[in-house]
Design an enzyme around this catalytic site. Structure first.
Site, mmCIF file in Angstrom:
data_model
loop_
_atom_site.group_PDB
_atom_site.id
_atom_site.type_symbol
_atom_site.label_atom_id
_atom_site.label_comp_id
_atom_site.label_asym_id
_atom_site.label_seq_id
_atom_site.Cartn_x
_atom_site.Cartn_y
_atom_site.Cartn_z
ATOM 1 N N GLU A 10 0.831 -1.205 0.000
ATOM 2 C CA GLU A 10 0.000 0.000 0.000
ATOM 3 C C GLU A 10 0.864 1.252 0.000
ATOM 4 O OE1 GLU A 10 -1.795 3.395 2.030
ATOM 5 O OE2 GLU A 10 -0.421 1.983 2.984
ATOM 6 N N GLN A 100 -4.105 5.155 16.197
ATOM 7 C CA GLN A 100 -3.794 3.883 15.543
ATOM 8 C C GLN A 100 -2.289 3.611 15.546
ATOM 9 O OE1 GLN A 100 -4.335 2.977 11.063
ATOM 10 N NE2 GLN A 100 -6.330 2.525 11.941
ATOM 11 N N LEU A 281 -11.693 -3.265 9.672
ATOM 12 C CA LEU A 281 -11.228 -3.892 10.905
ATOM 13 C C LEU A 281 -10.220 -4.994 10.590
ATOM 14 C CD1 LEU A 281 -11.486 -4.044 13.987
ATOM 15 C CD2 LEU A 281 -13.375 -5.657 13.669
ATOM 16 N N HIS A 305 -4.205 -2.614 2.251
ATOM 17 C CA HIS A 305 -3.817 -2.232 3.610
ATOM 18 C C HIS A 305 -3.578 -3.476 4.466
ATOM 19 C CE1 HIS A 305 -5.362 1.879 2.772
ATOM 20 N NE2 HIS A 305 -4.517 2.219 3.714
#
Length: 335
Positions: A10, A100, A281, A305
């Protein structure tokens, strides 16, 4: 010092955030090169810098290369320190993305960590604060994670000004097998539709449009509305149930009904599938699954991702993820 090619997979901020968190946990210094190499504007952006600066502060890390546009930086952690921290991202940089970057490492502190973060709570290209609270943290709780967030004020693009209080306790992660709910039609889809400095009917119309689509599919929605007069102006809606979520943000010229339908349109494919978790998720869980061991889930697709997060996690930890495709689903597991 471990060297990571930041253009892998990514090739964006996700790889950098996960690498820094795992560097902090393992105490392995890391150098990341080619950061966001293939993006229109390569290198670190201001919101990336603030997340990395915060990680360095919490970990007493030595860093180099932290400047706007930098395509290379190094991070050498010392220890993860408990305590209270105040962070101002500036403008509408994403609070959920900053958290995150930190969250996988915070259970390894010896004391509680309390973060007061100012920035954007509901901004594009980021999970919303409601998704983080009601989907991500609810899933991590099943793995023994001890974290909570309290929304104090929303912040929208471009002014930001939102505030979140986030608290994390030391804890030991445990493995968990995420399973598909037997009958998703029995799930109540909850949500919140919110506006700031806009007429209250905008929030109501967003909610009603989402409810209409969900009812047509046989679900029972319970969507509340919030209307504020805050520092920044904007609107949005987030929906959630179990380990599935969907969200959409308002913008000038976009009818409120379309915003509501976009949010419903994001969660409905997840609910129609036999997956255990949604596709967003799925990528967020990867480092926690590796740290806990003995964990698995199914998802209807594996995003770039997710694949990138698996790769970077395997660089730092002695784990190997297994991916199996069956009956239109992807099962991801780790011992």
């Amino acid at each position: 010092m471990m060297e990571i090619d930041g253009s892998y997979g990514e090739g964006g901020g996700q790889l950098v955030r996960t690498a820094v968190a795992l560097s902090a946990i393992t105490s392995r210094p890391v150098k990341i090169t080619n950061i966001r190499k293939n993006r229109p504007n390569p290198g670190l952006k201001p919101q990336h810098l603030k997340a990395l600066e915060t990680a360095a502060m919490v970990c007493s890390a030595r860093v180099s290369g932290l400047s706007p546009g930098s395509t290379e930086f190094s991070f050498s952690p010392v220890e993860i320190k408990g305590g209270k921290y105040r962070i101002d991202i500036g403008t509408a940089g994403s609070i959920p993305l900053l958290l995150q970057c930190l969250m996988p490492a915070l259970p390894f502190a010896e004391e509680k960590i309390e973060l007061t973060v100012r920035g954007g709570t509901d901004v594009a290209w980021s999970p919303t604060i409601d998704y983080l609270q009601h989907v991500t943290l609810q899933a991590l709780e099943k793995m023994g994670y001890a974290g909570r967030v309290k929304l104090q004020e929303r912040g929208y693009y471009p002014k930001g000004g939102g505030t979140v209080l986030a608290t994390f306790e030391p804890c030991k992660l445990r493995g968990f097998q995420f399973k598909n709910p037997k009958n998703k039609l029995n799930l109540e889809v909850q949500g919140i539709s919110h506006v700031s400095n806009l007429p209250s009917h905008v929030a109501a119309r967003q909610a009603e449009a989402a409810k209409t689509l969900l009812l047509e599919e046989g679900y029972s929605p319970d969507i509340g509305t919030e209307c504020f007069e805050l520092f920044s102006t904007g609107s949005g809606i987030t929906l959630w149930t179990g380990f599935f979520g969907g969200s959409a943000l308002g913008k000038k010229g976009l009818p409120a009904e379309k915003v509501g339908r976009q949010a419903a349109g994001e969660i409905l494919p997840e609910l129609r599938s036999l997956a255990a978790v949604d596709i967003h998720l799925a990528d967020q869980l990867i480092p926690y699954m590796a740290l806990a061991g003995n964990s698995s889930y199914t998802a209807r697709e594996l995003s770039m991702h997710t694949k990138t997060n698996i790769w970077i996690t395997e660089q730092f930890l002695d784990v190997k993820f297994r991916i199996r495709e069956k009956d239109g689903l992807f099962e991801v597991s780790v011992d």
